[in-house]
Design a protein around this motif. Structure first.
Motif, PDB file in Angstrom:
ATOM      1  N   VAL A  84      56.591  42.292  47.028  1.00 30.15           N
ATOM      2  CA  VAL A  84      57.089  41.042  47.928  1.00 30.15           C
ATOM      3  C   VAL A  84      56.630  39.740  47.087  1.00 30.15           C
ATOM      4  N   ALA A  85      57.723  38.836  47.370  1.00 30.30           N
ATOM      5  CA  ALA A  85      57.463  37.400  46.539  1.00 30.30           C
ATOM      6  C   ALA A  85      56.266  36.953  46.481  1.00 30.30           C
ATOM      7  N   TRP A  86      55.381  37.007  47.709  1.00 30.22           N
ATOM      8  CA  TRP A  86      54.264  36.220  47.777  1.00 30.22           C
ATOM      9  C   TRP A  86      53.233  36.852  46.862  1.00 30.22           C
ATOM     10  N   GLY A  87      53.479  38.249  46.666  1.00 33.19           N
ATOM     11  CA  GLY A  87      52.515  39.046  45.970  1.00 33.19           C
ATOM     12  C   GLY A  87      52.451  38.441  44.234  1.00 33.19           C
ATOM     13  N   ASN A  88      53.746  38.050  43.883  1.00 27.32           N
ATOM     14  CA  ASN A  88      53.810  37.521  42.776  1.00 27.32           C
ATOM     15  C   ASN A  88      53.176  35.984  42.721  1.00 27.32           C
ATOM     16  N   VAL A  89      53.404  35.305  43.630  1.00 27.74           N
ATOM     17  CA  VAL A  89      52.469  34.054  43.805  1.00 27.74           C
ATOM     18  C   VAL A  89      51.211  33.953  43.927  1.00 27.74           C
ATOM     19  N   VAL A  90      50.665  34.851  44.565  1.00 25.47           N
ATOM     20  CA  VAL A  90      49.120  35.021  44.597  1.00 25.47           C
ATOM     21  C   VAL A  90      48.386  35.525  43.379  1.00 25.47           C
ATOM     22  N   TRP A  91      49.337  36.364  42.708  1.00 29.35           N
ATOM     23  CA  TRP A  91      48.684  36.843  41.416  1.00 29.35           C
ATOM     24  C   TRP A  91      48.842  35.804  40.286  1.00 29.35           C
ATOM     25  N   VAL A  92      50.018  35.024  40.159  1.00 28.95           N
ATOM     26  CA  VAL A  92      49.850  33.786  39.446  1.00 28.95           C
ATOM     27  C   VAL A  92      48.702  32.760  39.749  1.00 28.95           C
ATOM     28  N   TYR A  93      48.593  32.594  40.945  1.00 32.22           N
ATOM     29  CA  TYR A  93      47.457  31.644  41.183  1.00 32.22           C
ATOM     30  C   TYR A  93      46.156  32.209  41.071  1.00 32.22           C
ATOM     31  N   ALA A  94      45.991  33.481  41.172  1.00 38.00           N
ATOM     32  CA  ALA A  94      44.415  34.203  40.850  1.00 38.00           C
ATOM     33  C   ALA A  94      44.471  34.149  39.414  1.00 38.00           C
ATOM     34  N   ALA A  95      45.418  34.481  38.569  1.00 41.29           N
ATOM     35  CA  ALA A  95      45.173  34.395  37.146  1.00 41.29           C
ATOM     36  C   ALA A  95      45.131  32.902  36.555  1.00 41.29           C
ATOM     37  N   LEU A  96      45.646  32.049  37.063  1.00 41.59           N
ATOM     38  CA  LEU A  96      45.595  30.650  36.548  1.00 41.59           C
ATOM     39  C   LEU A  96      44.252  30.061  37.154  1.00 41.59           C
ATOM     40  N   ALA A  97      43.795  30.571  38.325  1.00 40.33           N
ATOM     41  CA  ALA A  97      42.366  30.029  38.614  1.00 40.33           C
ATOM     42  C   ALA A  97      41.243  30.566  38.028  1.00 40.33           C
ATOM     43  N   GLU A  98      41.575  31.773  37.367  1.00 34.95           N
ATOM     44  CA  GLU A  98      40.424  32.346  36.472  1.00 34.95           C
ATOM     45  C   GLU A  98      40.669  31.784  35.122  1.00 34.95           C
ATOM     46  N   ILE A  99      41.962  31.638  34.896  1.00 31.77           N
ATOM     47  CA  ILE A  99      42.005  30.964  33.398  1.00 31.77           C
ATOM     48  C   ILE A  99      41.312  29.420  33.447  1.00 31.77           C
ATOM     49  N   ALA A 100      41.480  28.642  34.361  1.00 29.96           N
ATOM     50  CA  ALA A 100      40.936  27.378  34.634  1.00 29.96           C
ATOM     51  C   ALA A 100      39.208  27.336  34.676  1.00 29.96           C
ATOM     52  N   MET A 101      38.828  28.204  35.296  1.00 30.96           N
ATOM     53  CA  MET A 101      37.393  28.622  35.410  1.00 30.96           C
ATOM     54  C   MET A 101      36.632  28.927  33.908  1.00 30.96           C
ATOM     55  N   HIS A 102      37.333  29.326  33.332  1.00 29.86           N
ATOM     56  CA  HIS A 102      36.793  29.616  31.850  1.00 29.86           C
ATOM     57  C   HIS A 102      37.224  28.834  30.637  1.00 29.86           C
ATOM     58  N   THR A 103      38.148  27.845  31.073  1.00 28.34           N
ATOM     59  CA  THR A 103      38.481  26.788  30.022  1.00 28.34           C
ATOM     60  C   THR A 103      38.287  25.593  30.565  1.00 28.34           C
ATOM     61  N   VAL A 104      38.829  25.120  31.598  1.00 31.20           N
ATOM     62  CA  VAL A 104      38.627  23.920  32.044  1.00 31.20           C
ATOM     63  C   VAL A 104      37.248  23.371  32.513  1.00 31.20           C
ATOM     64  N   PHE A 105      36.810  24.378  33.286  1.00 33.41           N
ATOM     65  CA  PHE A 105      35.118  24.351  33.810  1.00 33.41           C
ATOM     66  C   PHE A 105      34.393  25.188  32.975  1.00 33.41           C
ATOM     67  N   ILE A 106      34.604  25.109  31.791  1.00 35.36           N
ATOM     68  CA  ILE A 106      33.707  26.143  30.830  1.00 35.36           C
ATOM     69  C   ILE A 106      32.292  25.667  30.823  1.00 35.36           C
ATOM     70  N   GLY A 107      32.006  24.446  30.943  1.00 35.35           N
ATOM     71  CA  GLY A 107      30.556  23.960  31.291  1.00 35.35           C
ATOM     72  C   GLY A 107      29.826  24.628  32.480  1.00 35.35           C
ATOM     73  N   THR A 108      30.603  24.909  33.483  1.00 34.54           N
ATOM     74  CA  THR A 108      30.017  25.722  34.659  1.00 34.54           C
ATOM     75  C   THR A 108      29.873  26.985  34.478  1.00 34.54           C
ATOM     76  N   PHE A 109      31.263  27.619  34.249  1.00 38.13           N
ATOM     77  CA  PHE A 109      31.371  29.165  34.163  1.00 38.13           C
ATOM     78  C   PHE A 109      31.296  29.645  32.875  1.00 38.13           C
ATOM     79  N   GLY A 110      31.445  28.963  31.790  1.00 35.80           N
ATOM     80  CA  GLY A 110      31.140  29.595  30.514  1.00 35.80           C
ATOM     81  C   GLY A 110      32.501  30.210  30.114  1.00 35.80           C
ATOM     82  N   GLY A 111      32.835  30.421  28.891  1.00 39.33           N
ATOM     83  CA  GLY A 111      34.114  30.961  28.415  1.00 39.33           C
ATOM     84  C   GLY A 111      33.803  32.463  28.577  1.00 39.33           C
ATOM     85  N   ASP A 112      34.973  32.933  28.924  1.00 44.66           N
ATOM     86  CA  ASP A 112      35.290  34.282  28.869  1.00 44.66           C
ATOM     87  C   ASP A 112      36.587  34.761  28.219  1.00 44.66           C
TER      88      ASP A 112
END
Length: 139
Positions: A84-112
């Motif tokens: 379903v379309a919302w599945g793709n949207v939630v997947w992209v959101y989850a991936a971008l959130a985790e990318i942001a955690m380990h790049t933008v907020f590298i001081g808090t979450f570290g780089g992975d």
């Protein structure tokens, strides 16, 4: 029909197989997101230790991120599996959130780097397949 006749029959062009490829890719990503979500739940219930130790001793930012990913990854998995379309949207959101955690907020979450590269590659493959499909539909 003989084997030589079967080999000489033309194969379906890539464009005809694209919906099936996207369907398989979505199902594979659903399985991967399910595993990532279950890993987060394993950290929450104490089966695994997270990047900074057990869930009880994690800083508040890590606890929130772990709980967030535990829910979002599994919701994305269900949506991707159902195709379903919302599945793709939630997947992209989850991936971008985790990318942001380990790049933008590298001081808090570290780089992975492995997880960041994984999400970049999977999103890139999906975007390429999606763009090819859209071009094919407009012709």
């Amino acid at each position: 029909m003989t084997i030589s006749e079967k080999d000489s029959t033309p194969h379906a062009p890539f464009g005809d197989r694209l919906p099936a490829i996207l369907n398989i890719y979505g199902r594979v990503m659903a399985g991967v997101m399910m595993l990532l979500g279950l890993r987060e739940w394993g950290i929450i219930v104490g089966i695994f230790d997270g990047a900074v130790g057990s869930f009880e001793t994690m800083p508040a930012a890590w606890k929130i991120a772990t709980m967030h990913l535990a829910v979002v990854d599994l919701v994305a998995s269900v949506g991707l599996w159902q195709r379903v379309a919302w599945g793709n949207v939630v997947w992209v959101y989850a991936a971008l959130a985790e990318i942001a955690m380990h790049t933008v907020f590298i001081g808090t979450f570290g780089g992975d780097l492995p997880i960041v590269l994984f999400h970049f590659v999977t999103l890139g493959v999906y975007l390429a397949l999606f763009m090819i499909e859209r071009r094919r539909e407009t012709r």
